[in-house]
Design an enzyme around this catalytic site. Structure first.
Site, PDB file in Angstrom:
ATOM      1  N   GLU A 235       2.117   4.189  -8.195  1.00 35.15           N
ATOM      2  CA  GLU A 235       3.468   4.405  -7.669  1.00 35.15           C
ATOM      3  C   GLU A 235       4.412   4.722  -8.806  1.00 35.15           C
ATOM      4  O   GLU A 235       4.097   4.460  -9.983  1.00 35.15           O
ATOM      5  CB  GLU A 235       3.947   3.196  -6.862  1.00 35.15           C
ATOM      6  CG  GLU A 235       4.027   1.908  -7.614  1.00 35.15           C
ATOM      7  CD  GLU A 235       4.319   0.710  -6.703  1.00 35.15           C
ATOM      8  OE1 GLU A 235       3.998   0.751  -5.500  1.00 35.15           O
ATOM      9  OE2 GLU A 235       4.877  -0.267  -7.228  1.00 35.15           O
ATOM     10  N   HIS A 277       8.990  -2.723  -4.748  1.00 38.81           N
ATOM     11  CA  HIS A 277       8.460  -3.508  -5.869  1.00 38.81           C
ATOM     12  C   HIS A 277       9.391  -3.522  -7.078  1.00 38.81           C
ATOM     13  O   HIS A 277      10.102  -2.546  -7.329  1.00 38.81           O
ATOM     14  CB  HIS A 277       7.120  -2.916  -6.332  1.00 38.81           C
ATOM     15  CG  HIS A 277       6.036  -3.085  -5.320  1.00 38.81           C
ATOM     16  ND1 HIS A 277       5.022  -2.180  -5.170  1.00 38.81           N
ATOM     17  CD2 HIS A 277       5.812  -4.054  -4.408  1.00 38.81           C
ATOM     18  CE1 HIS A 277       4.217  -2.582  -4.198  1.00 38.81           C
ATOM     19  NE2 HIS A 277       4.675  -3.712  -3.732  1.00 38.81           N
ATOM     20  N   GLY A 300      -8.260  15.855 -14.706  1.00 36.46           N
ATOM     21  CA  GLY A 300      -9.504  16.091 -13.969  1.00 36.46           C
ATOM     22  C   GLY A 300      -9.684  15.231 -12.739  1.00 36.46           C
ATOM     23  O   GLY A 300     -10.753  15.265 -12.107  1.00 36.46           O
ATOM     24  N   PRO A 304      -4.409  15.177  -4.282  1.00 37.32           N
ATOM     25  CA  PRO A 304      -3.954  16.022  -3.175  1.00 37.32           C
ATOM     26  C   PRO A 304      -2.549  16.571  -3.449  1.00 37.32           C
ATOM     27  O   PRO A 304      -1.891  16.157  -4.406  1.00 37.32           O
ATOM     28  CB  PRO A 304      -3.926  15.051  -2.000  1.00 37.32           C
ATOM     29  CG  PRO A 304      -3.715  13.714  -2.611  1.00 37.32           C
ATOM     30  CD  PRO A 304      -4.347  13.744  -3.969  1.00 37.32           C
ATOM     31  N   ASP A 305      -2.082  17.445  -2.563  1.00 41.25           N
ATOM     32  CA  ASP A 305      -0.726  17.979  -2.722  1.00 41.25           C
ATOM     33  C   ASP A 305       0.325  16.997  -2.214  1.00 41.25           C
ATOM     34  O   ASP A 305       1.470  17.031  -2.617  1.00 41.25           O
ATOM     35  CB  ASP A 305      -0.579  19.292  -1.936  1.00 41.25           C
ATOM     36  CG  ASP A 305      -1.468  20.370  -2.550  1.00 41.25           C
ATOM     37  OD1 ASP A 305      -1.734  20.282  -3.770  1.00 41.25           O
ATOM     38  OD2 ASP A 305      -1.915  21.268  -1.804  1.00 41.25           O
TER      39      ASP A 305
END
Ligand code: ACO
Ligand code: LMR
Length: 617
Positions: A235, A277, A300, A304-305
């Site tokens: 996050e 948090h 590497g 995801p987008d």
């Protein structure tokens, strides 16, 4: 056993744990998980509850088990060397001291710290101490973590339904780590739908200084041959993700890694926003979710987008591993069944059961207490008094004012009759013997019976029977004489024609002024004329007067039916009036004695005739 576990594995099917804090729901969820995983034994060795030692009863499947409960960690450790995990539910105020205590116990290897708001300085000391001792802290500010089919910490993965839906009762091949506990549960679900499921999942907690980092757990997954692929959810805020990125770049993570860093929306918000948090706030460009996602991509990882594509990435990697023969798909075991909790099954309409008894007078289940269906505020507003409340709770009726008033007058009139009468005397003796108020009251009430205060129902019954069956007063008196029964409601030890009982007069006056008819009273007064002609003290006494007038009240008032009168006589309502009223006086006498200081009562020997058998004659 747990001792033989390799270092990279925190928990297995034999792991035993302590739960610090009396968290009964979390404990039950751990046991339910153990049960659906078909563990040989429950994973909770004991509960540590600083306020109470003892035992705790919990479900094990459909049966019940007892878990020991100790006040201190050292007590628990001394008796349960098998437990090497402590699930610490201590509050943020005591999380530090209890975690340090646990870390100092040689047998405890892993501590999960659930509390949020642990001071950062303390969190750093805990983390450093754990590292130094070669132990692991998960948290603070976490739900914990789990090894599928083996062991779970507290509330991890939520309800048993979630556990079954995410197939966490048996192992998959994905090692997962996140900061957030909420995301852990969400990820379990996503991963189970896009692969053969979770092998192990840990939430490190949302604080700036977690006891163990996401990389710590990823390196364990890297070493674990049962884990074929790794998934992580970071996050925004902090730089922990860069440790993982560095390890990726250095080739230390050989297994495919699917990564996503949440909080990409922060860039659309003005200023630097803190997300839930303590650590979820980007103070530098590097700490933003977008920068971290890009860095993951560059190193590497499969990124995801958007979060929506997280499951697709997992599926893609998983399918590839299957195609490459690196993951073997095992036959799916049948999903286990966990008995539903009774309260839940009942509330969802899954089960029904006959009730044990019926209550038709009051109900405390709703927002407001009900007396015979009337909310208590309405009862108070209508100022119906004790008489009206008795109407509601004994008769389930709203009484006319004069009827409620009559009951109230009865209560006042029988409230006390000095210290010499049976109930007061008994209560005073009990109080002097050192008994408490309620016990002394009970000992007084127990004297109420046919010769004292408990003749009201019998008087009502006998006089009504006699009058209804057409007996003349003379026939009634002689019938009772023949039977050898004292007429209930007639006679008094000290009151007589010459020394009339004022209470009886007051009741009669009230009835004559307010009741439509007083037929039974008129009959009783004729009986009294006959009995007092024999002996001056055979008057209509207070018990008799109450019983007879109550029948007159009921027979002449539309509120009551014949059935109500039958019920009153059959079940004996009316002695209740004496018991209720006299309680007031009895309590007064007990308190009177207490105020004076309890002195032990001893009956004077000169009041007792000692007449023992003589054996020497
Ligand atoms: N009906 C007919 N005759 C009676 C009655 C009665 N209710 N009560 C007493 N007698 C007679 C007795 O048969 C006895 O006659 P005897 O001298 O010819 O043998 C005589 O009166 C004295 O009887 P005791 O039992 O000695 O009377 P005592 O004064 O001790 O009893 C008591 C008083 C217990 C109240 C008695 O009258 C009685 O049993 N009454 C009926 C039950 C009753 O009403 N109890 C409630 C009393 S009120 C109260 O406690 C708040
Ligand atoms: C009472 O009310 O207690 C009395 O009538 C009984 C008694 O013995 O005086």
């Amino acid at each position: 056993m747990s001792q033989k576990r390799p270092d990279y594995l925190l928990f297995d099917r034999n792991t035993m744990a302590f739960v610090y804090g009396y968290q009964t729901n979390a404990i039950q969820r751990m046991l339910d998980f153990d049960y659906v995983c078909k563990r040989d034994q429950p994973s909770v060795s004991a509960i540590i509850n600083p306020t109470r030692a003892g035992i705790h009863k919990a479900f094990w499947g459909t049966g019940e088990i007892l878990l020991p409960m100790y006040k201190t960690i050292s007590d628990a450790v001394a008796r349960h060397p098998e437990a090497d995990v402590m699930v610490n539910f201590a509050s943020h105020r005591s999380a530090f001291e209890t975690t340090m205590d646990a870390l100092n116990q040689p047998s405890i290897k892993t501590v999960a710290v659930i509390a949020e708001g642990v001071p950062e300085r303390q969190a750093r000391i805990m983390a450093a101490s754990a590292k130094k001792a070669g132990k692991v802290i998960i948290g603070p500010a976490t739900v914990g973590g789990m090894v599928a089919g083996a062991f779970k910490i507290g509330n991890t993965a939520g309800t048993t339904e979630n556990i079954i839906a995410s197939r966490l009762y048996r192992p998959g091949c994905v090692g997962f780590v996140s900061k957030s506990g909420g995301m852990l549960n969400e990820a379990f679900n996503i991963i189970s739908r896009n692969s053969n499921g979770i092998r192990e999942g840990i939430a490190t907690g949302g604080d700036r200084y977690p006891g163990s980092t996401m990389l710590d757990h990823i390196m364990r997954y890297e070493a674990n041959l049962d884990i074929a692929m790794i998934a992580c959810l970071g996050e925004l805020g902090g730089e922990d993700e860069y440790q993982i990125i560095k390890a990726l770049k250095e080739g230390k993570i050989s297994k495919p890694l699917v990564a996503w860093v949440t909080g990409t929306c922060a860039s659309f918000l003005p200023g630097s926003v803190q997300f839930g948090h303590a650590g979820a706030k980007a103070d530098t460009a590097m700490e933003t979710a977008a920068a971290k996602n890009q860095a993951f991509r560059d190193a590497g990882a499969n990124v995801p987008d958007s979060f929506d594509g997280y499951g697709d990435q997992i599926k893609m990697v998983y399918d590839r591993l299957v195609a490459e023969g690196k993951v073997k798909q095992a036959a799916e075991p049948e999903a286990p069944k966990i008995p539903a909790d009774y309260s839940k099954a009942l509330s969802t309409g899954l089960i029904r059961r006959p009730t044990t008894f019926i209550c038709t007078i009051s109900d405390d289940r709703g927002e407001e207490l009900l007396y015979a269906g009337k909310p208590i505020t309405e009862v108070m507003d209508s100022r119906i008094g004790i008489g009206g409340v008795i109407g509601l709770l004994w008769f389930k009726k709203e009484l006319p004012d004069y009827a409620a008033q009559f009951i109230e007058i009865v209560i006042q009139i029988v409230a006390d009759h000095g210290p010499s009468v049976s109930a007061a005397h008994n209560a005073i003796v009990a109080s002097c013997a050192g008994k408490d108020l309620v016990t002394s009251l009970a000992s007084g009430l127990l004297t109420i019976g046919p010769r004292f205060g408990g003749a009201i129902d019998d008087a009502a019954r006998e006089f009504k029977r006699a009058s209804d069956s057409g007996l003349t007063p003379e026939q009634f008196v002689s019938e009772m004489k023949q039977k050898g029964i004292n007429i209930p409601g007639i006679g008094h030890r000290i009151k007589s024609v010459k020394n009339p009982d004022k209470r009886v007069q007051l009741l009669i006056d009230f009835a004559r002024r307010n009741f439509a008819r007083t037929d039974l009273l008129n009959y009783a007064l004729q009986v009294e004329r006959l009995t007092t002609a024999k002996k001056g003290n055979l008057i209509l006494n207070v018990d008799g007067c109450i019983g007879i007038l109550f029948i007159d009240l009921m027979s002449s008032c539309d509120t009551f039916t014949k059935q109500d009168i039958d019920d009153v006589l059959r079940y004996g309502y009316l002695n209740g009036l004496f018991a209720l009223g006299r309680s007031i006086g009895i309590i007064g006498h007990v308190l009177d004695q207490k105020r004076q200081g309890a002195r032990l009562y001893r009956h004077p020997p000169e009041d007792i005739a000692f007449m023992l058998p003589r054996w020497d004659e």
